[in-house]
Motif scaffolding. Sequence first.
Motif, PDB file in Angstrom:
ATOM      1  N   ALA A  99     -19.687 -35.530   2.770  1.00  0.00           N
ATOM      2  CA  ALA A  99     -18.891 -37.043   2.039  1.00  0.00           C
ATOM      3  C   ALA A  99     -17.947 -36.839   0.842  1.00  0.00           C
ATOM      4  CB  ALA A  99     -19.657 -37.929   2.178  1.00  0.00           C
ATOM      5  N   PHE A 100     -18.605 -36.176  -0.454  1.00  0.00           N
ATOM      6  CA  PHE A 100     -17.772 -35.608  -1.356  1.00  0.00           C
ATOM      7  C   PHE A 100     -16.732 -35.229  -1.284  1.00  0.00           C
ATOM      8  CE2 PHE A 100     -17.702 -33.324  -5.169  1.00  0.00           C
ATOM      9  CZ  PHE A 100     -17.165 -34.182  -6.185  1.00  0.00           C
ATOM     10  N   GLU A 101     -16.969 -34.081  -0.404  1.00  0.00           N
ATOM     11  CA  GLU A 101     -15.875 -33.872  -0.265  1.00  0.00           C
ATOM     12  C   GLU A 101     -13.983 -34.487  -0.042  1.00  0.00           C
ATOM     13  OE1 GLU A 101     -15.090 -29.573   1.203  1.00  0.00           O
ATOM     14  OE2 GLU A 101     -17.394 -29.773   0.813  1.00  0.00           O
ATOM     15  N   GLU A 102     -14.471 -34.793   0.596  1.00  0.00           N
ATOM     16  CA  GLU A 102     -14.098 -35.801   1.732  1.00  0.00           C
ATOM     17  C   GLU A 102     -13.244 -37.512   1.113  1.00  0.00           C
ATOM     18  OE1 GLU A 102     -13.360 -38.540   6.520  1.00  0.00           O
ATOM     19  OE2 GLU A 102     -15.289 -37.304   5.562  1.00  0.00           O
ATOM     20  N   ILE A 103     -14.312 -38.185   0.355  1.00  0.00           N
ATOM     21  CA  ILE A 103     -14.214 -38.824  -1.171  1.00  0.00           C
ATOM     22  C   ILE A 103     -12.656 -37.963  -2.142  1.00  0.00           C
ATOM     23  CG2 ILE A 103     -14.861 -39.841  -2.971  1.00  0.00           C
ATOM     24  CD1 ILE A 103     -17.805 -40.302  -1.390  1.00  0.00           C
ATOM     25  N   ALA A 104     -13.313 -36.537  -2.168  1.00  0.00           N
ATOM     26  CA  ALA A 104     -12.327 -36.579  -2.784  1.00  0.00           C
ATOM     27  C   ALA A 104     -10.742 -36.251  -2.628  1.00  0.00           C
ATOM     28  CB  ALA A 104     -12.801 -35.304  -4.009  1.00  0.00           C
ATOM     29  N   TYR A 153     -11.626 -40.927  -9.096  1.00  0.00           N
ATOM     30  CA  TYR A 153     -11.656 -39.841  -9.424  1.00  0.00           C
ATOM     31  C   TYR A 153     -12.898 -39.252 -10.734  1.00  0.00           C
ATOM     32  CZ  TYR A 153      -8.945 -35.426  -8.351  1.00  0.00           C
ATOM     33  OH  TYR A 153      -8.423 -34.535  -8.265  1.00  0.00           O
ATOM     34  N   GLY A 154     -12.285 -40.439 -12.107  1.00  0.00           N
ATOM     35  CA  GLY A 154     -13.574 -40.046 -12.566  1.00  0.00           C
ATOM     36  C   GLY A 154     -14.952 -40.138 -12.431  1.00  0.00           C
ATOM     37  N   ALA A 155     -15.263 -40.853 -11.530  1.00  0.00           N
ATOM     38  CA  ALA A 155     -16.569 -40.619 -11.018  1.00  0.00           C
ATOM     39  C   ALA A 155     -16.892 -39.646 -10.477  1.00  0.00           C
ATOM     40  CB  ALA A 155     -17.273 -42.097  -9.848  1.00  0.00           C
ATOM     41  N   LEU A 156     -15.736 -39.379  -9.627  1.00  0.00           N
ATOM     42  CA  LEU A 156     -16.347 -38.133  -8.885  1.00  0.00           C
ATOM     43  C   LEU A 156     -15.983 -36.537 -10.131  1.00  0.00           C
ATOM     44  CD1 LEU A 156     -13.449 -37.985  -5.445  1.00  0.00           C
ATOM     45  CD2 LEU A 156     -15.186 -37.885  -5.947  1.00  0.00           C
ATOM     46  N   ALA A 157     -15.171 -36.960 -11.153  1.00  0.00           N
ATOM     47  CA  ALA A 157     -14.984 -35.525 -11.632  1.00  0.00           C
ATOM     48  C   ALA A 157     -16.780 -35.457 -12.608  1.00  0.00           C
ATOM     49  CB  ALA A 157     -13.871 -35.994 -13.181  1.00  0.00           C
ATOM     50  N   SER A 158     -17.449 -36.854 -12.975  1.00  0.00           N
ATOM     51  CA  SER A 158     -18.448 -36.674 -13.834  1.00  0.00           C
ATOM     52  C   SER A 158     -19.697 -36.330 -12.504  1.00  0.00           C
ATOM     53  CB  SER A 158     -19.056 -38.582 -14.594  1.00  0.00           C
ATOM     54  OG  SER A 158     -19.581 -39.434 -13.411  1.00  0.00           O
ATOM     55  N   SER A 159     -19.473 -36.183 -11.958  1.00  0.00           N
ATOM     56  CA  SER A 159     -20.820 -36.578 -10.897  1.00  0.00           C
ATOM     57  C   SER A 159     -20.812 -35.132 -10.050  1.00  0.00           C
ATOM     58  CB  SER A 159     -20.950 -37.480  -9.987  1.00  0.00           C
ATOM     59  OG  SER A 159     -20.014 -37.424  -8.933  1.00  0.00           O
ATOM     60  N   SER A 174     -13.046 -28.238  -8.408  1.00  0.00           N
ATOM     61  CA  SER A 174     -11.974 -27.562  -9.261  1.00  0.00           C
ATOM     62  C   SER A 174     -10.320 -27.406  -8.348  1.00  0.00           C
ATOM     63  CB  SER A 174     -12.222 -26.743  -9.910  1.00  0.00           C
ATOM     64  OG  SER A 174     -12.562 -25.558  -9.263  1.00  0.00           O
ATOM     65  N   ARG A 175     -10.516 -27.632  -7.063  1.00  0.00           N
ATOM     66  CA  ARG A 175      -9.870 -26.928  -6.175  1.00  0.00           C
ATOM     67  C   ARG A 175      -9.515 -28.491  -5.623  1.00  0.00           C
ATOM     68  NH1 ARG A 175     -13.069 -24.042  -2.945  1.00  0.00           N
ATOM     69  NH2 ARG A 175     -13.804 -25.974  -1.839  1.00  0.00           N
ATOM     70  N   GLU A 176      -9.606 -29.195  -5.918  1.00  0.00           N
ATOM     71  CA  GLU A 176      -8.889 -30.762  -5.701  1.00  0.00           C
ATOM     72  C   GLU A 176      -7.822 -30.708  -7.030  1.00  0.00           C
ATOM     73  OE1 GLU A 176      -9.562 -32.739  -3.312  1.00  0.00           O
ATOM     74  OE2 GLU A 176     -10.181 -30.604  -2.099  1.00  0.00           O
ATOM     75  N   VAL A 177      -9.053 -30.466  -8.229  1.00  0.00           N
ATOM     76  CA  VAL A 177      -8.546 -31.243  -9.467  1.00  0.00           C
ATOM     77  C   VAL A 177      -6.913 -30.169  -8.872  1.00  0.00           C
ATOM     78  CG1 VAL A 177      -8.339 -30.829 -11.835  1.00  0.00           C
ATOM     79  CG2 VAL A 177     -10.366 -31.553 -10.253  1.00  0.00           C
ATOM     80  N   GLU A 178      -6.181 -28.627  -9.240  1.00  0.00           N
ATOM     81  CA  GLU A 178      -5.992 -28.024  -8.225  1.00  0.00           C
ATOM     82  C   GLU A 178      -4.589 -28.627  -8.206  1.00  0.00           C
ATOM     83  OE1 GLU A 178      -6.477 -23.971  -8.147  1.00  0.00           O
ATOM     84  OE2 GLU A 178      -7.355 -24.104  -9.140  1.00  0.00           O
ATOM     85  N   GLN A 179      -4.810 -29.652  -6.971  1.00  0.00           N
ATOM     86  CA  GLN A 179      -4.225 -30.452  -6.195  1.00  0.00           C
ATOM     87  C   GLN A 179      -3.453 -31.360  -7.084  1.00  0.00           C
ATOM     88  OE1 GLN A 179      -6.023 -30.412  -2.240  1.00  0.00           O
ATOM     89  NE2 GLN A 179      -5.647 -28.745  -1.833  1.00  0.00           N
ATOM     90  N   ALA A 180      -4.166 -32.121  -7.146  1.00  0.00           N
ATOM     91  CA  ALA A 180      -3.409 -33.710  -8.045  1.00  0.00           C
ATOM     92  C   ALA A 180      -3.310 -33.798  -9.360  1.00  0.00           C
ATOM     93  CB  ALA A 180      -5.553 -34.339  -8.225  1.00  0.00           C
TER      94      ALA A 180
END
Length: 177
Positions: free
Chosen positions: A95-100, A122-128, A137-143
Amino acid sequence: MKAHMVEESKLLKPLLEALVARSHDPASAVRQMAVRGMGNVAIGVPAKLRRNRAAVVEVLLRDLEDVASAEVAAESLLALAKVLGQLKARAMGSAFEEIARSTQAFLGAEEEVLRCSAFALYGALASSASGRRSVFSREVEQAFPSLVLHLRDPTPAVSNVRAPGAPCRAAESPTVP
C-alpha cells in the motif's frame, strides 16, 4: 471519545464499521467527516490500527478518487499521513507504493486544499520511507518537477508545507456545507 474508552470497551470495531459505512454516504460532508474520523483513530489507538490497517487504507485510497468533492480527497490525504505516521512504511506493505503513486496526482492539483494535503502526505511518505528508500526514490524522481514548483507555489499555505506535522492551513478548515 478518549482512546482508552475505545480500547477498553471494545468500541473500535463498531466505530470503524460505522466510519466505513459513512464513507459511502451520498453527502460529501458526511464522507469527509468519516475519513477524518479514520485518521483520528490512527492517532488515538495506533496499536489497534495495526490489526485494521488494510480496511482503513483501502477506504482512504478509495476516497482519494472522490472526484465530486475535493475536500473528501484532501481529508483522505491527511488521514493517510496520520496512518503513515503511526505505522511506517514497512507495516504498510504494498500500500505504501500505491499511496506514493496516488499522491503524485494531487501535487499539481488546481485546488489549494488538495495541493496542501498532498504535500503534507508526501512529507509523511518521505519521513517513513526508511525501509523502502529505493521505491520512494523512484517516486521522488517522477515527482521532482512538482516538488520544485512547490517551493514557488503562489499560495503560502501550500508552499510552507515542508515536513510531516507542518500545518496545512488550507485543509485544516475545509468548508462543510
